[in-house]
Design a protein around this motif. Structure first.
Motif, PDB file in Angstrom:
ATOM      1  N   THR A   7      15.048 -37.999  18.159  1.00 40.70           N
ATOM      2  CA  THR A   7      13.963 -37.575  17.487  1.00 40.70           C
ATOM      3  C   THR A   7      13.009 -37.208  18.764  1.00 40.70           C
ATOM      4  O   THR A   7      13.050 -37.735  19.774  1.00 40.70           O
ATOM      5  N   ARG A   8      12.054 -36.216  18.323  1.00 35.91           N
ATOM      6  CA  ARG A   8      11.098 -35.540  19.271  1.00 35.91           C
ATOM      7  C   ARG A   8       9.773 -35.314  18.308  1.00 35.91           C
ATOM      8  O   ARG A   8       9.821 -35.055  16.947  1.00 35.91           O
ATOM      9  N   HIS A  16       6.431 -23.685  11.929  1.00 32.84           N
ATOM     10  CA  HIS A  16       6.603 -23.048  13.295  1.00 32.84           C
ATOM     11  C   HIS A  16       8.126 -23.547  13.742  1.00 32.84           C
ATOM     12  O   HIS A  16       8.948 -22.580  14.218  1.00 32.84           O
ATOM     13  N   VAL A  17       8.400 -24.891  13.841  1.00 27.72           N
ATOM     14  CA  VAL A  17       9.915 -25.216  14.029  1.00 27.72           C
ATOM     15  C   VAL A  17      10.753 -24.734  13.345  1.00 27.72           C
ATOM     16  O   VAL A  17      11.833 -24.323  13.675  1.00 27.72           O
ATOM     17  N   TRP A  18      10.516 -24.610  11.838  1.00 25.92           N
ATOM     18  CA  TRP A  18      11.558 -23.955  10.966  1.00 25.92           C
ATOM     19  C   TRP A  18      11.784 -22.695  11.370  1.00 25.92           C
ATOM     20  O   TRP A  18      13.048 -22.286  11.638  1.00 25.92           O
ATOM     21  N   GLN A  19      10.809 -21.779  11.922  1.00 24.79           N
ATOM     22  CA  GLN A  19      11.145 -20.467  12.245  1.00 24.79           C
ATOM     23  C   GLN A  19      11.993 -20.390  13.477  1.00 24.79           C
ATOM     24  O   GLN A  19      12.740 -19.446  13.825  1.00 24.79           O
ATOM     25  N   GLU A 112      15.694 -32.951   9.944  1.00 17.90           N
ATOM     26  CA  GLU A 112      14.644 -33.300   9.314  1.00 17.90           C
ATOM     27  C   GLU A 112      13.214 -33.068  10.029  1.00 17.90           C
ATOM     28  O   GLU A 112      12.862 -33.527  11.276  1.00 17.90           O
ATOM     29  N   LEU A 113      12.247 -32.172   9.440  1.00 17.63           N
ATOM     30  CA  LEU A 113      11.089 -32.074  10.150  1.00 17.63           C
ATOM     31  C   LEU A 113       9.983 -32.685   9.004  1.00 17.63           C
ATOM     32  O   LEU A 113       9.709 -32.313   7.906  1.00 17.63           O
ATOM     33  N   VAL A 122      10.739 -34.359  14.593  1.00 13.75           N
ATOM     34  CA  VAL A 122      12.106 -33.681  14.267  1.00 13.75           C
ATOM     35  C   VAL A 122      13.181 -34.474  14.570  1.00 13.75           C
ATOM     36  O   VAL A 122      13.080 -35.450  15.398  1.00 13.75           O
ATOM     37  N   THR A 123      13.882 -34.942  13.490  1.00 13.89           N
ATOM     38  CA  THR A 123      14.915 -35.988  13.722  1.00 13.89           C
ATOM     39  C   THR A 123      16.087 -35.244  13.372  1.00 13.89           C
ATOM     40  O   THR A 123      16.255 -34.606  12.455  1.00 13.89           O
TER      41      THR A 123
END
Length: 159
Positions: A7-8, A16-19, A112-113, A122-123
């Motif tokens: 996890t972070r 943004h992470v998704w992109q 997972e976001l 983020v896991t």
């Protein structure tokens, strides 16, 4: 070890992470562990679709490791998407077909976001691999990749 969970929390949005996780430009910016590069050959972002990429050892220490274990410096990898739920959940199977003396097999990774007060959590949960040594390598590699993702986010990179 039943699974690996890392996890972070990053100071950005789930979108943004998704992109960064689901576009060729984003993947190339952070996906490979230190000492490797990655090139995306195919990205079909839908359940049943594939991500095919080539990872290449580029740093002397990674090249020496790969050679000493009888592994190629370039490895084409395939992931098949199981779930694509933008921007909160992504899961895929990875084909482990690069391990000398081990029959190829698939293992599942779930990402997972979750929006949190200071950004996005983020896991990443991945199935254990065929033995403890390779599961530990997987855990170290994925932790390094998520650290790289954090550096890309901190640098303000957009996919």
């Amino acid at each position: 070890m039943a699974s690996v969970q890392i996890t972070r929390t990053y100071p950005t949005t789930p979108e943004h992470v998704w992109q960064l996780w689901t576009t060729p430009e984003g993947i190339v910016s952070w996906w490979s562990p230190d000492g490797f590069t990655v090139e995306v050959g195919k990205l079909d972002l839908r359940p049943g679709g594939d991500l095919i990429y080539t990872m290449t050892a580029t740093a002397p220490e990674q090249i020496a490791f790969m050679e000493s274990h009888g592994m190629p410096l370039n490895t084409e990898s395939r992931k098949t998407f199981v779930e694509v739920s933008e921007p909160g959940r992504l899961s895929y199977t990875s084909l482990a077909d690069f391990i000398p003396g081990v029959d190829p097999y698939d293992f599942l990774t779930v990402v997972e976001l979750q929006p949190v007060e200071d950004g996005v959590r983020v896991t990443m949960t991945a199935d254990a691999m065929h033995d403890e040594e390779w599961t530990q390598r997987l855990a170290a590699g994925r932790a390094n990749e998520l650290d790289n993702l954090g550096r890309v986010i901190d640098a303000g990179v957009r996919a």
